[in-house]
Design a protein around this motif. Sequence first.
Motif, PDB file in Angstrom:
ATOM      1  N   GLU A  95       0.833  -1.197   0.000  1.00  0.00           N
ATOM      2  CA  GLU A  95       0.000   0.000   0.000  1.00  0.00           C
ATOM      3  C   GLU A  95       0.872   1.252   0.000  1.00  0.00           C
ATOM      4  N   PRO A  96       0.518   2.259  -0.817  1.00  0.00           N
ATOM      5  CA  PRO A  96      -0.749   2.422  -1.543  1.00  0.00           C
ATOM      6  C   PRO A  96      -0.899   1.485  -2.756  1.00  0.00           C
ATOM      7  N   GLU A 114      -6.183   9.781  -2.169  1.00  0.00           N
ATOM      8  CA  GLU A 114      -6.745   9.171  -0.956  1.00  0.00           C
ATOM      9  C   GLU A 114      -5.972   7.921  -0.554  1.00  0.00           C
ATOM     10  N   GLN A 115      -5.532   7.135  -1.547  1.00  0.00           N
ATOM     11  CA  GLN A 115      -4.741   5.941  -1.248  1.00  0.00           C
ATOM     12  C   GLN A 115      -3.427   6.300  -0.577  1.00  0.00           C
ATOM     13  N   ALA A 121      -4.260   7.281   3.007  1.00  0.00           N
ATOM     14  CA  ALA A 121      -4.663   6.131   3.818  1.00  0.00           C
ATOM     15  C   ALA A 121      -3.465   5.267   4.198  1.00  0.00           C
ATOM     16  N   HIS A 164      -0.588   6.477   4.765  1.00  0.00           N
ATOM     17  CA  HIS A 164       0.322   7.361   5.508  1.00  0.00           C
ATOM     18  C   HIS A 164       1.669   7.462   4.792  1.00  0.00           C
TER      19      HIS A 164
END
Length: 317
Positions: A153-154, A187-188, A191, A193
Amino acid sequence: MVLGFKLKAGEKIQLPATFVKKFVRYDYVPPSIVRKPEDVLRSISDARAIFEDHGIRIRRGSSLDQLFCQSEREIRKASGKSRIAMNLQYMIALSGLIIGLADESGVGLLLERMAKSEMDITSEKPSQGKDAAWELSCLSTFKIGGMKSRLAEPDIVTDFGRGEYGVSCKKIYSENNVEKCIEKGVEQLAAAHAQGVVALNIDELVIPPHRMMYASDQDFLREMLQRYASEFTKRHSPTLEKYAQGGACDGYIISASKVALLLSRGKFSYTTVALHVPVGDENAAGTLRIDALARQTSSADGLEAWIAKVAGSTFGL
């Protein structure tokens, strides 16, 4: 039908005025990896085996199966059909991605999406499989640049000497969902961080679906794609700036890839260009990070190791 444009004598690509000072040093054209027919046939066979090794079944008659089978037949005997010849060029690139990244943690999920989705590059329909291929393409670019990178992630986490850096990969299929893709990408990053960039692929926006692109030669094709990418950036600059102000997103990678018939050679070529687009002041921390990312990407420090995995030779450095 010829789709493209001609540059007037002496005319250069006109980059968006707000980016001119910064943009020039962010243009990136990956080196071309050349494979002989026997290399390609072996790559297709090896790519199929990798799906089996991951326990993923490629259903007979599926989009990916057709891509594999048609490519093998096209190598052995040209069909004379442009669509199949175009898909072969894409298959050459895709098989290299599959082989080069076969051992990456988490790659199985992306391979499964490709096995179950539409993979025909002449189709403009949204596809989780082509989304997955875009993630692998981004990861390969960082690996070829010699950066420690992984699927996480992301979407990707890379390191170009300034600590871990996030990359959110978004493929855009329509002008109507550009803002939504940008918003989701940012946003990813938040989210996860992760400070980072959103990597936007605009292949489906370059020309209308089911059309063929022509170019006089490889350099002109690259110049066309660079102009399409810069025009996209100019057209959507308010939205790009809106979502990157004061948050986790330093800016964007705008990438365009296309298969085109090179008139000077009478052959198809699959070509990619990328623009690294910072948002903010020239001396801002985010701009400096994107500058460092772009420079490390273009170094091709990991190219030798990549070719050792996927086979072939290279030109364009």
